[in-house]
Each structure stands twice: as structure tokens, then as C-alpha cells.
Design a protein around this motif. Structure first.
Motif, PDB file in Angstrom:
ATOM      1  N   VAL A 185       0.835  -1.203   0.000  1.00 20.69           N
ATOM      2  CA  VAL A 185       0.000   0.000   0.000  1.00 20.69           C
ATOM      3  C   VAL A 185       0.869   1.251   0.000  1.00 20.69           C
ATOM      4  O   VAL A 185       0.595   2.228  -0.716  1.00 20.69           O
ATOM      5  CB  VAL A 185      -0.942  -0.017   1.220  1.00 20.69           C
ATOM      6  N   ALA A 186       1.946   1.257   0.797  1.00 19.72           N
ATOM      7  CA  ALA A 186       2.817   2.427   0.855  1.00 19.72           C
ATOM      8  C   ALA A 186       3.546   2.655  -0.464  1.00 19.72           C
ATOM      9  O   ALA A 186       3.692   3.797  -0.921  1.00 19.72           O
ATOM     10  CB  ALA A 186       3.825   2.268   1.996  1.00 19.72           C
ATOM     11  N   VAL A 187       4.006   1.582  -1.088  1.00 22.87           N
ATOM     12  CA  VAL A 187       4.760   1.723  -2.337  1.00 22.87           C
ATOM     13  C   VAL A 187       3.861   2.166  -3.478  1.00 22.87           C
ATOM     14  O   VAL A 187       4.225   3.038  -4.284  1.00 22.87           O
ATOM     15  CB  VAL A 187       5.472   0.395  -2.670  1.00 22.87           C
ATOM     16  N   PHE A 188       2.683   1.585  -3.556  1.00 22.70           N
ATOM     17  CA  PHE A 188       1.771   1.872  -4.669  1.00 22.70           C
ATOM     18  C   PHE A 188       0.643   2.805  -4.240  1.00 22.70           C
ATOM     19  O   PHE A 188      -0.484   2.704  -4.744  1.00 22.70           O
ATOM     20  CB  PHE A 188       1.185   0.576  -5.230  1.00 22.70           C
ATOM     21  N   ALA A 189       0.935   3.706  -3.329  1.00 24.11           N
ATOM     22  CA  ALA A 189      -0.082   4.643  -2.844  1.00 24.11           C
ATOM     23  C   ALA A 189      -0.700   5.476  -3.962  1.00 24.11           C
ATOM     24  O   ALA A 189      -1.933   5.632  -4.011  1.00 24.11           O
ATOM     25  CB  ALA A 189       0.513   5.540  -1.770  1.00 24.11           C
ATOM     26  N   PRO A 190       0.080   6.057  -4.893  1.00 28.91           N
ATOM     27  CA  PRO A 190      -0.559   6.849  -5.969  1.00 28.91           C
ATOM     28  C   PRO A 190      -1.535   6.031  -6.808  1.00 28.91           C
ATOM     29  O   PRO A 190      -2.621   6.520  -7.151  1.00 28.91           O
ATOM     30  CB  PRO A 190       0.631   7.335  -6.800  1.00 28.91           C
ATOM     31  N   LEU A 191      -1.168   4.786  -7.131  1.00 27.19           N
ATOM     32  CA  LEU A 191      -2.058   3.951  -7.935  1.00 27.19           C
ATOM     33  C   LEU A 191      -3.324   3.602  -7.172  1.00 27.19           C
ATOM     34  O   LEU A 191      -4.436   3.657  -7.724  1.00 27.19           O
ATOM     35  CB  LEU A 191      -1.322   2.672  -8.347  1.00 27.19           C
ATOM     36  N   ILE A 192      -3.195   3.267  -5.889  1.00 29.88           N
ATOM     37  CA  ILE A 192      -4.367   2.916  -5.082  1.00 29.88           C
ATOM     38  C   ILE A 192      -5.302   4.108  -4.936  1.00 29.88           C
ATOM     39  O   ILE A 192      -6.531   3.976  -5.025  1.00 29.88           O
ATOM     40  CB  ILE A 192      -3.906   2.392  -3.707  1.00 29.88           C
ATOM     41  N   VAL A 193      -4.736   5.290  -4.720  1.00 29.12           N
ATOM     42  CA  VAL A 193      -5.559   6.486  -4.573  1.00 29.12           C
ATOM     43  C   VAL A 193      -6.266   6.819  -5.879  1.00 29.12           C
ATOM     44  O   VAL A 193      -7.433   7.230  -5.883  1.00 29.12           O
ATOM     45  CB  VAL A 193      -4.698   7.660  -4.082  1.00 29.12           C
ATOM     46  N   ASN A 194      -5.599   6.644  -7.000  1.00 26.87           N
ATOM     47  CA  ASN A 194      -6.240   6.905  -8.295  1.00 26.87           C
ATOM     48  C   ASN A 194      -7.412   5.965  -8.549  1.00 26.87           C
ATOM     49  O   ASN A 194      -8.388   6.334  -9.201  1.00 26.87           O
ATOM     50  CB  ASN A 194      -5.218   6.774  -9.427  1.00 26.87           C
ATOM     51  N   LEU A 195      -7.327   4.746  -8.030  1.00 29.56           N
ATOM     52  CA  LEU A 195      -8.386   3.770  -8.261  1.00 29.56           C
ATOM     53  C   LEU A 195      -9.538   3.913  -7.283  1.00 29.56           C
ATOM     54  O   LEU A 195     -10.705   3.735  -7.658  1.00 29.56           O
ATOM     55  CB  LEU A 195      -7.812   2.344  -8.180  1.00 29.56           C
ATOM     56  N   PHE A 196      -9.242   4.218  -6.026  1.00 25.97           N
ATOM     57  CA  PHE A 196     -10.274   4.146  -4.996  1.00 25.97           C
ATOM     58  C   PHE A 196     -10.493   5.452  -4.242  1.00 25.97           C
ATOM     59  O   PHE A 196     -11.306   5.477  -3.310  1.00 25.97           O
ATOM     60  CB  PHE A 196      -9.918   3.061  -3.963  1.00 25.97           C
ATOM     61  N   GLY A 197      -9.797   6.504  -4.591  1.00 27.71           N
ATOM     62  CA  GLY A 197      -9.948   7.731  -3.823  1.00 27.71           C
ATOM     63  C   GLY A 197      -9.708   8.972  -4.647  1.00 27.71           C
ATOM     64  O   GLY A 197      -9.830   8.961  -5.885  1.00 27.71           O
ATOM     65  N   HIS A 198      -9.350  10.048  -3.943  1.00 26.01           N
ATOM     66  CA  HIS A 198      -9.088  11.345  -4.555  1.00 26.01           C
ATOM     67  C   HIS A 198      -7.721  11.831  -4.099  1.00 26.01           C
ATOM     68  O   HIS A 198      -7.173  11.327  -3.107  1.00 26.01           O
ATOM     69  CB  HIS A 198     -10.179  12.349  -4.153  1.00 26.01           C
ATOM     70  N   PRO A 199      -7.130  12.782  -4.768  1.00 30.06           N
ATOM     71  CA  PRO A 199      -5.833  13.316  -4.328  1.00 30.06           C
ATOM     72  C   PRO A 199      -5.896  13.758  -2.865  1.00 30.06           C
ATOM     73  O   PRO A 199      -6.896  14.351  -2.429  1.00 30.06           O
ATOM     74  CB  PRO A 199      -5.592  14.488  -5.276  1.00 30.06           C
ATOM     75  N   PRO A 200      -4.852  13.469  -2.094  1.00 24.75           N
ATOM     76  CA  PRO A 200      -4.924  13.731  -0.642  1.00 24.75           C
ATOM     77  C   PRO A 200      -5.000  15.200  -0.272  1.00 24.75           C
ATOM     78  O   PRO A 200      -5.424  15.531   0.837  1.00 24.75           O
ATOM     79  CB  PRO A 200      -3.640  13.096  -0.107  1.00 24.75           C
ATOM     80  N   LEU A 201      -4.591  16.102  -1.171  1.00 27.10           N
ATOM     81  CA  LEU A 201      -4.627  17.529  -0.870  1.00 27.10           C
ATOM     82  C   LEU A 201      -5.788  18.246  -1.555  1.00 27.10           C
ATOM     83  O   LEU A 201      -5.866  19.472  -1.529  1.00 27.10           O
ATOM     84  CB  LEU A 201      -3.303  18.193  -1.281  1.00 27.10           C
ATOM     85  N   GLU A 202      -6.683  17.493  -2.150  1.00 28.79           N
ATOM     86  CA  GLU A 202      -7.817  18.078  -2.866  1.00 28.79           C
ATOM     87  C   GLU A 202      -8.958  18.376  -1.904  1.00 28.79           C
ATOM     88  O   GLU A 202      -9.365  17.521  -1.110  1.00 28.79           O
ATOM     89  CB  GLU A 202      -8.274  17.115  -3.962  1.00 28.79           C
ATOM     90  N   PHE A 203      -9.467  19.610  -1.976  1.00 25.67           N
ATOM     91  CA  PHE A 203     -10.562  20.027  -1.096  1.00 25.67           C
ATOM     92  C   PHE A 203     -11.913  19.673  -1.724  1.00 25.67           C
ATOM     93  O   PHE A 203     -12.078  19.735  -2.948  1.00 25.67           O
ATOM     94  CB  PHE A 203     -10.518  21.526  -0.826  1.00 25.67           C
ATOM     95  N   HIS A 204     -12.864  19.314  -0.864  1.00 19.13           N
ATOM     96  CA  HIS A 204     -14.239  19.040  -1.284  1.00 19.13           C
ATOM     97  C   HIS A 204     -15.161  19.789  -0.324  1.00 19.13           C
ATOM     98  O   HIS A 204     -15.882  19.196   0.487  1.00 19.13           O
ATOM     99  CB  HIS A 204     -14.528  17.536  -1.262  1.00 19.13           C
ATOM    100  N   ARG A 205     -15.141  21.106  -0.442  1.00 22.56           N
ATOM    101  CA  ARG A 205     -15.899  21.942   0.484  1.00 22.56           C
ATOM    102  C   ARG A 205     -17.415  21.774   0.312  1.00 22.56           C
ATOM    103  O   ARG A 205     -18.176  22.125   1.217  1.00 22.56           O
ATOM    104  CB  ARG A 205     -15.527  23.412   0.282  1.00 22.56           C
ATOM    105  N   GLU A 206     -17.839  21.266  -0.840  1.00 22.51           N
ATOM    106  CA  GLU A 206     -19.275  21.096  -1.036  1.00 22.51           C
ATOM    107  C   GLU A 206     -19.858  20.032  -0.100  1.00 22.51           C
ATOM    108  O   GLU A 206     -21.070  19.966   0.099  1.00 22.51           O
ATOM    109  CB  GLU A 206     -19.565  20.709  -2.486  1.00 22.51           C
ATOM    110  N   LYS A 207     -19.015  19.203   0.471  1.00 19.59           N
ATOM    111  CA  LYS A 207     -19.479  18.173   1.388  1.00 19.59           C
ATOM    112  C   LYS A 207     -19.422  18.624   2.843  1.00 19.59           C
ATOM    113  O   LYS A 207     -19.711  17.823   3.746  1.00 19.59           O
ATOM    114  CB  LYS A 207     -18.648  16.894   1.207  1.00 19.59           C
ATOM    115  N   ILE A 208     -19.024  19.887   3.086  1.00 22.08           N
ATOM    116  CA  ILE A 208     -18.856  20.396   4.440  1.00 22.08           C
ATOM    117  C   ILE A 208     -19.929  21.449   4.723  1.00 22.08           C
ATOM    118  O   ILE A 208     -20.185  22.336   3.896  1.00 22.08           O
ATOM    119  CB  ILE A 208     -17.452  20.995   4.635  1.00 22.08           C
ATOM    120  N   ASP A 209     -20.550  21.349   5.884  1.00 22.76           N
ATOM    121  CA  ASP A 209     -21.475  22.372   6.348  1.00 22.76           C
ATOM    122  C   ASP A 209     -20.659  23.551   6.873  1.00 22.76           C
ATOM    123  O   ASP A 209     -19.968  23.436   7.889  1.00 22.76           O
ATOM    124  CB  ASP A 209     -22.366  21.799   7.448  1.00 22.76           C
ATOM    125  N   GLN A 210     -20.706  24.675   6.185  1.00 20.96           N
ATOM    126  CA  GLN A 210     -19.851  25.813   6.526  1.00 20.96           C
ATOM    127  C   GLN A 210     -20.193  26.438   7.866  1.00 20.96           C
ATOM    128  O   GLN A 210     -19.370  27.144   8.451  1.00 20.96           O
ATOM    129  CB  GLN A 210     -19.941  26.871   5.408  1.00 20.96           C
TER     130      GLN A 210
END
Length: 341
Positions: A70-95
Motif C-alpha cells: 500500500v505504501a509503495v503503490f499509494a498513488p495507484l491505489i488512490v487513483n483507483l479508490f480515492g481522490h488526491p490527498p490535498l484536494e478540497f471538497h468543500r461542497e461536502k462540508i457544512d460551513q
């Protein structure tokens, strides 16, 4: 009387006389020996057989391998199952409350571990990328402390006398040193650019140096004790009688017999270093945000105690990693040193 004696002789079992029918043929004996030949096993093969029978240790080893992948192939795993770790998704947050709008922290197929409060970053991606920092620092720090501790421990145990006294007193000083206070002070003094390094690279190198350089006495004392015992063995006396010099005895006679305790203690030292790195990141002197680390995520989660999923997943990652290394280390110790169980 003679007839009774003859009868007794006839009732006894026939003796094997050379050339008689009861004597097995030499070819049959050799054929049976070929079919049932006994194969010798090396010490490594015997230890591996013991380790394979320990199901708990093998389960820990499987978890460790998965974590490394998981540590070695973190970019590939994130591309398949997640989003960039520094990407904001403020639309999902109650301001107004700065917590996720959706229940259970926004956990869904799109966000497997939910999203962070305030920023809306993907927790799954940050946990995956945090494994790279934690495992990298733990492995490098363990390697550094193992090299230093093994070298000084062997020298102290083999030569003895003034050399042993000097190194042993140095071990006592390092063991009595307040490591956490020194780490906080040093991490706060070092600037953002130093020694030709900057950013996360500098922080990782600094943590590896602090953890590895100040934890070598733990393995050094174990190696010293084993060396004191091994230097009195017959094979060392035999090597000396044949004119072998000290470097030859250390590298060819002592170190091969120290591999087992060194490996055992190294596997048990890795989880300690993982916890120490997480503690430093939790205190704010580790790798600086927004770079994801397990300890840093726990430090941020402490401000949002009403959102339990934020602290749950990085905490579980630390718990599973430390438990896996401890279980594998215990199994490895039992396999390499069964008399010490």
C-alpha cells in the motif's frame, strides 16, 4: 534325552546363515536405502518450518506485506479508490459547523473513509499516503539504530576492558537522555532549509536522525551481551589458535551468530519507532501539514471530537501496523530461538 534336545532345537527360530534364504539380498538393502534417504536441513530451513507453523506470526507477516505494498503503490491505489490527498471538497462540508453534511462523516463508495471536517479532504487517501511517511521513517530509523548499535555492541563485547567501559557508559547516557524533549527542541530549532535539504525531505531526515541515533543503545546492549557470551565459545578459541585476527573473528565468526537476535529486536523496534513518529507528528514537530501523516491526522482530529471517524481510521492504521509487527517479531523470536520461549 537326545530326542528332547533335538526337539527343542527344532522349535527355535532358524538362524541367519550367510547364503541362506533368510538373509536379505544386498541389492534389496541398497534399494531401500535409496528410497528412504534422509535429507539434512539447514538452520534457516528449520526456522522457516517453525515460523510457518505459527499462524499468528504469519498473519502478522501478511499484514506487513500488505502495508508495504500500500505504501509503495499509494498513488495507484488512490487513483483507483480515492481522490488526491490535498484536494478540497468543500461542497461536502457544512460551513456553519465545519463538519460533513452527510451522516457517518460522509462515508460512501466515493469516499471510503469519509471526508475531513473543515476542508473536506479524502481521509482514505490521506491514510494511504500517511503509510508512506510512517513506514519510511520507521524503517530508516531502525536501520540506522541497528547499524550503530550492532557495531558498538560487538566492539564493546569483544574487546572488553576500557573500550567496553567507555561504550557502556555512553549507552547509559543515551538511555537516560530525555529523547522527546530533545526531539521537540531540535525540530523547533532547525530551519526550513538546512544541509542541502528542504521541506518534507528535511523533516523526514531529521526524524530519522533523532529516532535512529538516540535509540541505538537498546539494541547495542543486547548485542554486547550476546557477544560477551559468544567470545568465550570454542569456535572463537579455535579461530584465535589458527592465527585469525580480530576483524576476521568479528565478521566471520561472531556476526553470523548474531543475525538472529539482531533480526528479532529490529522487528520489535520498528513498531516503537512508528509510535514515536506518530507522537512527534501529534505534537507538531514531525512532518508538517498538509503532508498527511497518521500522527498529524490524529492531532487535527483532536479538535473535532464530535466527528469520531476522523480519528478512527488513522488510529486503526497505527494500531494494526504496530500489532502486526509485534506479532511477527514474537513469532520470529520463537522460530530463531526456541529455547528462549
Amino acid at each position: 534325552m537326545s530326542s528332547g534336545i533335538q526337539g527343542a532345537i527344532s522349535m527355535t527360530a532358524p538362524l541367519d546363515v550367510p547364503g541362506s534364504a533368510t538373509e536379505p539380498a544386498p541389492e534389496a538393502v541398497l534399494a531401500g536405502a535409496d528410497r528412504k534417504a534422509i535429507q539434512g536441513r539447514s538452520l534457516g530451513q528449520i526456522a522457516w518450518m517453525r515460523l510457518k507453523r505459527d499462524k499468528v506470526a504469519m498473519a502478522g507477516a501478511v499484514v506487513i506485506v500488505v502495508l508495504i505494498i500500500v505504501a509503495v503503490f499509494a498513488p495507484l491505489i488512490v487513483n483507483l479508490f480515492g481522490h488526491p490527498p490535498l484536494e478540497f471538497h468543500r461542497e461536502k462540508i457544512d460551513q456553519s459547523t465545519l463538519v460533513p453534511k452527510e451522516p457517518f462523516g460522509g462515508i460512501s463508495w466515493d469516499f471510503l473513509f469519509g471526508v475531513e471536517p473543515q476542508w473536506g479532504r479524502d481521509i482514505f487517501s490521506r491514510v494511504v499516503y500517511g503509510a508512506r511517511i510512517s513506514l519510511l521513517i520507521a524503517f530508516l530509523a531502525t536501520l540506522l539504530s541497528t547499524v550503530i548499535g550492532t557495531t558498538l555492541g560487538v566492539i564493546a563485547g569483544y574487546f572488553g576492558g576500557f573500550v567496553d567501559t567507555l561504550i557502556s557508559r555512553a549507552m547509559d547516557v543515551f538511555l537516560a537522555f530525555p529523547l522527546l524533549v530533545f526531539a521537540i527542541a531540535l525540530a523547533g530549532v532547525v530551519p526550513d532549509q538546512a544541509f542541502g535539504l528542504s521541506g518534507d525531505t528535511l523533516r523526514v531526515a531529521l526524524l530519522v536522525f533523532i529516532i535512529g541515533f538516540f535509540s541505538w543503545p537498546y539494541i547495542g546492549r543486547i548485542v554486547r551481551g550476546q557477544t560477551l557470551s559468544l567470545r568465550e565459545r570454542e569456535f572463537v578459541d579455535a579461530a584465535k589458535s589458527l592465527g585469525a585476527r580480530s576483524p576476521y573473528i568479528i565478521f566471520r565468526e561472531l556476526l553470523p551468530n548474531l543475525v538472529a537476535p539482531i533480526l528479532i529486536y529490529a522487528t520489535l523496534l520498528i513498531p516503537t519507532n512508528i509510535l514515536f513518529e506518530a507522537a512527534l507528528s501529534f505534537l507538531g514537530v514531525g512532518v508538517r501539514p498538509p503532508t498527511p501523516t497518521w500522527g498529524g491526522m490524529l492531532a487535527e482530529a483532536a479538535r473535532y471530537y464530535t466527528v469520531p471517524h476522523f480519528a478512527l481510521f488513522p488510529g486503526l492504521a497505527i494500531f494494526i501496523t504496530v500489532l502486526a509487527f509485534n506479532l511477527f517479531g514474537d513469532g520470529l523470536r520463537d522460530a530463531l530461538d526456541p529455547r528462549g520461549r
